[in-house]
Scaffold this motif. Structure first.
Motif, short mmCIF file in Angstrom:
data_model
loop_
_atom_site.label_atom_id
_atom_site.label_comp_id
_atom_site.label_asym_id
_atom_site.label_seq_id
_atom_site.Cartn_x
_atom_site.Cartn_y
_atom_site.Cartn_z
N ILE A 41 -4.72 -0.52 21.06
CA ILE A 41 -3.78 -1.65 20.95
C ILE A 41 -4.60 -2.91 20.75
N THR A 42 -4.22 -3.70 19.76
CA THR A 42 -4.82 -5.03 19.63
C THR A 42 -3.73 -6.06 19.92
N ALA A 43 -4.16 -7.15 20.56
CA ALA A 43 -3.19 -8.17 20.98
C ALA A 43 -3.80 -9.54 20.87
N SER A 44 -2.96 -10.54 20.61
CA SER A 44 -3.46 -11.92 20.50
C SER A 44 -3.99 -12.39 21.85
N SER A 45 -3.55 -11.76 22.94
CA SER A 45 -4.05 -12.14 24.27
C SER A 45 -5.48 -11.63 24.50
N GLY A 46 -5.99 -10.81 23.55
CA GLY A 46 -7.41 -10.47 23.59
C GLY A 46 -7.70 -9.12 24.20
N PRO A 47 -8.97 -8.69 24.06
CA PRO A 47 -9.39 -7.39 24.57
C PRO A 47 -9.34 -7.34 26.09
N GLY A 48 -9.02 -6.16 26.62
CA GLY A 48 -8.99 -5.97 28.06
C GLY A 48 -7.78 -6.58 28.74
N SER A 49 -6.90 -7.23 27.96
CA SER A 49 -5.78 -7.95 28.56
C SER A 49 -4.59 -7.04 28.82
N ASN A 50 -3.66 -7.57 29.60
CA ASN A 50 -2.36 -6.93 29.80
C ASN A 50 -1.39 -7.62 28.85
N PRO A 51 -1.25 -7.12 27.63
CA PRO A 51 -0.59 -7.90 26.57
C PRO A 51 0.93 -7.88 26.67
N THR A 52 1.56 -8.91 26.10
CA THR A 52 3.02 -8.94 26.01
C THR A 52 3.48 -8.66 24.59
N ALA A 53 2.54 -8.69 23.66
CA ALA A 53 2.85 -8.38 22.26
C ALA A 53 1.58 -7.93 21.57
N GLY A 54 1.71 -7.11 20.55
CA GLY A 54 0.52 -6.66 19.84
C GLY A 54 0.83 -5.56 18.84
N THR A 55 -0.22 -4.85 18.50
CA THR A 55 -0.12 -3.82 17.46
C THR A 55 -0.79 -2.54 17.93
N VAL A 56 -0.11 -1.42 17.72
CA VAL A 56 -0.73 -0.11 17.96
C VAL A 56 -1.49 0.28 16.70
N ASN A 57 -2.74 0.71 16.88
CA ASN A 57 -3.57 1.14 15.74
C ASN A 57 -3.94 2.60 15.93
N ILE A 58 -4.07 3.30 14.81
CA ILE A 58 -4.57 4.68 14.86
C ILE A 58 -5.71 4.81 13.86
N ASN A 123 -15.27 -4.09 24.35
CA ASN A 123 -16.22 -4.55 23.34
C ASN A 123 -15.80 -4.15 21.92
N MET A 124 -14.71 -3.39 21.81
CA MET A 124 -14.17 -3.09 20.50
C MET A 124 -12.83 -3.81 20.30
N MET A 125 -12.62 -4.88 21.10
CA MET A 125 -11.47 -5.77 20.97
C MET A 125 -10.13 -5.09 21.26
N MET A 126 -10.15 -4.09 22.15
CA MET A 126 -8.93 -3.34 22.43
C MET A 126 -8.27 -3.84 23.71
N ALA A 127 -6.94 -3.92 23.66
CA ALA A 127 -6.15 -4.34 24.82
C ALA A 127 -5.68 -3.11 25.59
N ASN A 128 -5.11 -3.34 26.78
CA ASN A 128 -4.58 -2.25 27.60
C ASN A 128 -3.12 -1.98 27.26
N VAL A 129 -2.62 -0.87 27.77
CA VAL A 129 -1.19 -0.60 27.70
C VAL A 129 -0.52 -1.57 28.67
N PRO A 130 0.54 -2.28 28.24
CA PRO A 130 1.16 -3.27 29.13
C PRO A 130 1.63 -2.63 30.45
N THR A 131 1.45 -3.36 31.53
CA THR A 131 1.89 -2.88 32.84
C THR A 131 3.39 -2.61 32.82
N GLY A 132 3.78 -1.49 33.40
CA GLY A 132 5.21 -1.13 33.45
C GLY A 132 5.70 -0.46 32.19
N ASN A 133 4.81 -0.40 31.18
CA ASN A 133 5.12 0.30 29.93
C ASN A 133 4.26 1.54 29.83
#
Ligand SMILES: [Cu+2]
Length: 262
Positions: A41-58, A123-133
């Motif tokens: 997942i990439t998100a504007s809130s940045g890598p390692g974050s608990n994002p509220t919006a973003g994009t799933v990548n494969i 370090n690969m700019m990846m975000a976490n799965v949002p909490t509760g999701n």
């Protein structure tokens, strides 16, 4: 040269593999190795974050196409315990490869080289799965309704069908999940495929069936539309089985060539 010794040699060769109980379904190591789409997942809130919006990548660029084969092709002479949950589907027909009748099954073709894998490396700019999701995987399309998928658990004696039809889905905890794919023993040779959508679901993962959850909560989970989903297609091959007559001729031919060279 008379044909009789050749036929005897051939029979000796076919009888040399001895039947044995196998306690686990053959896996990627038996099938040529794992082939894994990497989900992130990439998100504007940045890598390692608990994002509220973003994009799933494969990220997925397979070098080979998995082949669905029978238990006898993966492990010649192997058969499963009569109590194994997968025995009825994957077990060889009575007597095939020395399979006892109590351990026989319908001899489905199968493969589980493909495995879904989630990464959240900072370090690969990846975000976490949002909490509760949670992550979810939905069957988007399939080339044949006979191509079925199963969640396997050896210790739990688990062999549960998942993705039972287009739009069926699972919640996924992100751990490397090598679900099995099967086709009936009578499937003609050719190419088969299934396309999946991976999305963020509004529901937390609460599964107790391994890495995938497919209870009613999972089947009815809705998409978190703040995250763009991604699609991946799994391709499979089925190699047409030569008739036993052709096999016999080929084996005898190989023997003949070997003898002439000596
Ligand atoms: Cu894997």
């Amino acid at each position: 040269m008379k044909a009789t010794p050749l036929i005897l040699s051939f029979l000796a060769l076919t009888a040399s593999s001895h039947a044995a109980l196998i306690t686990a379904v053959p896996g990627p190591d038996d099938q040529g190795g794992m082939i894994m789409p990497m989900v992130s997942i990439t998100a504007s809130s940045g890598p390692g974050s608990n994002p509220t919006a973003g994009t799933v990548n494969i990220s997925f660029s397979p070098l080979t196409t998995p082949v669905l084969q029978t238990t006898q092709e993966w492990v010649p002479g192997g058969w499963y315990a009569d109590t194994a949950a997968w025995r009825a589907d994957l077990g060889s027909p009575d007597g095939v490869g020395g399979t006892p009748s109590a351990n026989a099954g319908s001899g489905d073709l199968f493969n589980n080289q493909y495995g879904f894998m989630f990464m959240s490396m900072v370090n690969m700019m990846m975000a976490n799965v949002p909490t509760g999701n949670s992550l979810a995987i939905r069957l988007d399309s399939i080339s044949s309704a006979s191509l079925q998928s199963f969640n396997y658990g050896n210790a739990a004696n688990r062999w549960d069908q998942v993705f039972d039809g287009v739009n069926s889905q699972v919640l996924w905890n992100g751990s490397m999940w090598h679900n099995y794919f099967t086709l009936p023993a009578t499937t003609p040779g050719g190419s088969y495929s299934a396309t999946f959508e991976v999305f963020v679901a509004n529901t937390p993962f609460t599964g107790t069936t391994g890495f995938a959850q497919y209870d009613s909560a999972a089947l009815t989970a809705t998409k978190n539309t703040n995250f763009t989903s991604a699609f991946v297609t799994y391709n499979f091959n089925v190699v047409p089985e030569p008739s036993s007559g052709i096999l016999l001729v080929t084996s005898m031919g190989a023997l003949l060539i070997r003898r002439r060279r000596h």
